[in-house]
Design a protein around this motif. Structure first.
Motif, PDB file in Angstrom:
ATOM      1  N   TRP A  71       0.836  -1.205   0.000  1.00 13.49           N
ATOM      2  CA  TRP A  71       0.000   0.000   0.000  1.00 13.49           C
ATOM      3  C   TRP A  71       0.869   1.252   0.000  1.00 13.49           C
ATOM      4  CZ3 TRP A  71      -4.714   1.387  -1.103  1.00 13.49           C
ATOM      5  CH2 TRP A  71      -5.696   0.405  -1.142  1.00 13.49           C
ATOM      6  N   LYS A  72       1.929   1.238   0.807  1.00 12.77           N
ATOM      7  CA  LYS A  72       2.828   2.389   0.844  1.00 12.77           C
ATOM      8  C   LYS A  72       3.442   2.635  -0.534  1.00 12.77           C
ATOM      9  CE  LYS A  72       4.331   2.581   5.633  1.00 12.77           C
ATOM     10  NZ  LYS A  72       5.500   2.549   6.526  1.00 12.77           N
ATOM     11  N   ALA A  73       3.850   1.571  -1.202  1.00 10.94           N
ATOM     12  CA  ALA A  73       4.452   1.709  -2.534  1.00 10.94           C
ATOM     13  C   ALA A  73       3.430   2.250  -3.533  1.00 10.94           C
ATOM     14  CB  ALA A  73       5.006   0.368  -3.011  1.00 10.94           C
ATOM     15  N   LYS A  74       2.185   1.785  -3.448  1.00  8.87           N
ATOM     16  CA  LYS A  74       1.149   2.274  -4.355  1.00  8.87           C
ATOM     17  C   LYS A  74       0.852   3.751  -4.112  1.00  8.87           C
ATOM     18  CE  LYS A  74      -1.156  -2.140  -5.086  1.00  8.87           C
ATOM     19  NZ  LYS A  74      -2.366  -2.930  -4.851  1.00  8.87           N
ATOM     20  N   ILE A  75       0.755   4.136  -2.842  1.00 11.75           N
ATOM     21  CA  ILE A  75       0.489   5.543  -2.510  1.00 11.75           C
ATOM     22  C   ILE A  75       1.665   6.416  -2.956  1.00 11.75           C
ATOM     23  CG2 ILE A  75       0.150   7.180  -0.604  1.00 11.75           C
ATOM     24  CD1 ILE A  75      -2.309   5.480  -1.171  1.00 11.75           C
ATOM     25  N   ASP A  76       2.886   5.940  -2.702  1.00 10.04           N
ATOM     26  CA  ASP A  76       4.075   6.676  -3.120  1.00 10.04           C
ATOM     27  C   ASP A  76       4.091   6.861  -4.631  1.00 10.04           C
ATOM     28  OD1 ASP A  76       6.711   7.859  -2.532  1.00 10.04           O
ATOM     29  OD2 ASP A  76       7.453   6.144  -3.678  1.00 10.04           O
ATOM     30  N   SER A  77       3.758   5.817  -5.358  1.00 15.62           N
ATOM     31  CA  SER A  77       3.721   5.894  -6.819  1.00 15.62           C
ATOM     32  C   SER A  77       2.624   6.856  -7.279  1.00 15.62           C
ATOM     33  CB  SER A  77       3.495   4.499  -7.393  1.00 15.62           C
ATOM     34  OG  SER A  77       3.409   4.544  -8.775  1.00 15.62           O
ATOM     35  N   LEU A  78       1.481   6.808  -6.646  1.00 15.57           N
ATOM     36  CA  LEU A  78       0.367   7.690  -7.001  1.00 15.57           C
ATOM     37  C   LEU A  78       0.729   9.154  -6.796  1.00 15.57           C
ATOM     38  CD1 LEU A  78      -2.782   7.951  -7.636  1.00 15.57           C
ATOM     39  CD2 LEU A  78      -3.002   8.172  -5.173  1.00 15.57           C
ATOM     40  N   ILE A  79       1.369   9.459  -5.677  1.00 17.79           N
ATOM     41  CA  ILE A  79       1.646  10.845  -5.319  1.00 17.79           C
ATOM     42  C   ILE A  79       2.893  11.390  -6.009  1.00 17.79           C
ATOM     43  CG2 ILE A  79       2.269  12.358  -3.397  1.00 17.79           C
ATOM     44  CD1 ILE A  79       0.505  10.661  -1.619  1.00 17.79           C
ATOM     45  N   ASN A  80       3.926  10.569  -6.131  1.00 17.48           N
ATOM     46  CA  ASN A  80       5.222  11.071  -6.566  1.00 17.48           C
ATOM     47  C   ASN A  80       5.603  10.755  -8.004  1.00 17.48           C
ATOM     48  OD1 ASN A  80       5.913  12.268  -4.069  1.00 17.48           O
ATOM     49  ND2 ASN A  80       6.371  10.250  -3.259  1.00 17.48           N
ATOM     50  N   VAL A  81       4.881   9.855  -8.671  1.00 15.76           N
ATOM     51  CA  VAL A  81       5.248   9.464 -10.036  1.00 15.76           C
ATOM     52  C   VAL A  81       4.022   9.610 -10.941  1.00 15.76           C
ATOM     53  CG1 VAL A  81       6.328   7.697 -11.457  1.00 15.76           C
ATOM     54  CG2 VAL A  81       6.837   7.782  -9.024  1.00 15.76           C
ATOM     55  N   PRO A  82       3.796  10.815 -11.488  1.00 12.79           N
ATOM     56  CA  PRO A  82       2.602  11.028 -12.313  1.00 12.79           C
ATOM     57  C   PRO A  82       2.526  10.122 -13.535  1.00 12.79           C
ATOM     58  CG  PRO A  82       3.658  13.114 -11.802  1.00 12.79           C
ATOM     59  CD  PRO A  82       4.565  12.035 -11.312  1.00 12.79           C
ATOM     60  N   GLU A  83       3.672   9.624 -14.022  1.00 14.60           N
ATOM     61  CA  GLU A  83       3.682   8.770 -15.205  1.00 14.60           C
ATOM     62  C   GLU A  83       3.250   7.339 -14.887  1.00 14.60           C
ATOM     63  OE1 GLU A  83       7.038   9.887 -14.145  1.00 14.60           O
ATOM     64  OE2 GLU A  83       6.447  11.864 -14.827  1.00 14.60           O
ATOM     65  N   SER A  84       3.079   7.010 -13.609  1.00 15.01           N
ATOM     66  CA  SER A  84       2.809   5.621 -13.241  1.00 15.01           C
ATOM     67  C   SER A  84       1.401   5.163 -13.612  1.00 15.01           C
ATOM     68  CB  SER A  84       3.058   5.409 -11.751  1.00 15.01           C
ATOM     69  OG  SER A  84       2.137   6.163 -10.980  1.00 15.01           O
ATOM     70  N   SER A 150       4.226   7.343   3.222  1.00 12.28           N
ATOM     71  CA  SER A 150       4.654   6.426   2.163  1.00 12.28           C
ATOM     72  C   SER A 150       6.133   6.540   1.811  1.00 12.28           C
ATOM     73  CB  SER A 150       3.817   6.647   0.905  1.00 12.28           C
ATOM     74  OG  SER A 150       4.094   7.909   0.342  1.00 12.28           O
ATOM     75  N   ALA A 151       6.837   7.498   2.371  1.00 10.25           N
ATOM     76  CA  ALA A 151       8.254   7.684   2.058  1.00 10.25           C
ATOM     77  C   ALA A 151       9.061   6.485   2.542  1.00 10.25           C
ATOM     78  CB  ALA A 151       8.779   8.955   2.692  1.00 10.25           C
ATOM     79  N   GLN A 152       9.982   6.023   1.693  1.00  5.69           N
ATOM     80  CA  GLN A 152      10.827   4.904   2.084  1.00  5.69           C
ATOM     81  C   GLN A 152      11.806   5.306   3.171  1.00  5.69           C
ATOM     82  OE1 GLN A 152      12.647   3.177  -1.349  1.00  5.69           O
ATOM     83  NE2 GLN A 152      10.731   2.391  -2.143  1.00  5.69           N
ATOM     84  N   SER A 153      12.288   6.523   3.121  1.00  2.97           N
ATOM     85  CA  SER A 153      13.210   7.023   4.140  1.00  2.97           C
ATOM     86  C   SER A 153      12.630   8.304   4.719  1.00  2.97           C
ATOM     87  CB  SER A 153      14.579   7.287   3.527  1.00  2.97           C
ATOM     88  OG  SER A 153      15.404   7.967   4.443  1.00  2.97           O
ATOM     89  N   LYS A 154      12.197   8.235   5.962  1.00  2.00           N
ATOM     90  CA  LYS A 154      11.617   9.413   6.611  1.00  2.00           C
ATOM     91  C   LYS A 154      12.651  10.520   6.763  1.00  2.00           C
ATOM     92  CE  LYS A 154       7.750   7.158   7.511  1.00  2.00           C
ATOM     93  NZ  LYS A 154       7.473   6.382   6.346  1.00  2.00           N
ATOM     94  N   ASN A 155      13.900  10.164   7.066  1.00  2.00           N
ATOM     95  CA  ASN A 155      14.952  11.168   7.230  1.00  2.00           C
ATOM     96  C   ASN A 155      15.230  11.902   5.922  1.00  2.00           C
ATOM     97  OD1 ASN A 155      15.251  10.554   9.925  1.00  2.00           O
ATOM     98  ND2 ASN A 155      16.868   9.065   9.560  1.00  2.00           N
ATOM     99  N   ALA A 156      15.266  11.174   4.820  1.00  2.00           N
ATOM    100  CA  ALA A 156      15.503  11.813   3.527  1.00  2.00           C
ATOM    101  C   ALA A 156      14.318  12.694   3.150  1.00  2.00           C
ATOM    102  CB  ALA A 156      15.742  10.761   2.455  1.00  2.00           C
ATOM    103  N   PHE A 157      13.105  12.281   3.517  1.00  2.38           N
ATOM    104  CA  PHE A 157      11.916  13.070   3.192  1.00  2.38           C
ATOM    105  C   PHE A 157      11.912  14.384   3.964  1.00  2.38           C
ATOM    106  CE2 PHE A 157       7.522  14.334   4.013  1.00  2.38           C
ATOM    107  CZ  PHE A 157       7.058  14.478   2.720  1.00  2.38           C
ATOM    108  N   LEU A 158      12.215  14.299   5.238  1.00  6.48           N
ATOM    109  CA  LEU A 158      12.188  15.501   6.087  1.00  6.48           C
ATOM    110  C   LEU A 158      13.392  16.352   5.803  1.00  6.48           C
ATOM    111  CD1 LEU A 158      11.002  13.941   9.431  1.00  6.48           C
ATOM    112  CD2 LEU A 158       9.656  15.245   7.821  1.00  6.48           C
TER     113      LEU A 158
END
Length: 158
Positions: A71-84, A150-158
């Motif tokens: 689910w996290k991967a699907k949400i991440d793809s939906l939000i961050n990859v418009p071409e998906s 949905s971020a894989q790395s919370k530290n990189a996101f923040l």
């Protein structure tokens, strides 16, 4: 300096240097012989494997194979990859639309003639504009929370 070289191939060379030595995806759209000659001219090493396209983040392997991870991967793809997907493209359009409306409201709130509509509750448009502004704020809050979750790395996101 002036280089009398092929423009499209030169774009691939610039992309090569900007991507830390990965052969860019656009090499697949050019003639392989042309790209090879241009890379040899600029003394860039080539191997046959490097002509494969670089996978996009949407195609990356899901690290967490649980249903929550999927689910996290699907949400991440939906939000961050418009071409998906088409749904992701629609979400990106809606997101951009709300950004433009929010910026418009910010600018209009500073204009003398329109400012009263935003700050005076006795004005007939006040509650409409307040509701739209509150809805957009709720959308941005939900968007941020979904991106954080949905971020894989919370530290990189923040």
């Amino acid at each position: 300096y002036y280089f009398d070289r092929n423009r499209e191939a030169f774009d691939a060379i610039v992309s090569y240097y900007l991507s830390d030595g990965q052969i860019p995806y656009l090499c697949d759209t050019l003639d392989e012989g042309l790209v090879t000659r241009e890379f040899e001219y600029f003394k860039i090493p080539l191997t046959p494997r490097e002509f494969e396209p670089v996978p996009s983040p949407a195609v990356e392997e899901i690290r967490d194979n649980t249903s929550l991870g999927q689910w996290k991967a699907k949400i991440d793809s939906l939000i961050n990859v418009p071409e998906s997907s088409r749904c992701a493209s629609l979400y990106a359009i809606i997101d951009c639309f709300f950004i433009l409306v929010s910026i418009s409201f910010l600018v209009l709130e500073t204009e003398g003639k329109v400012k009263d509509y935003f700050i005076n509750p006795q004005n007939k448009y006040y509650y409409h504009l307040f509701g739209i502004n509150a809805f957009i704020m709720a959308f941005f809050t939900a968007d941020y929370m979904a991106r954080l979750w949905s971020a894989q790395s919370k530290n990189a996101f923040l």
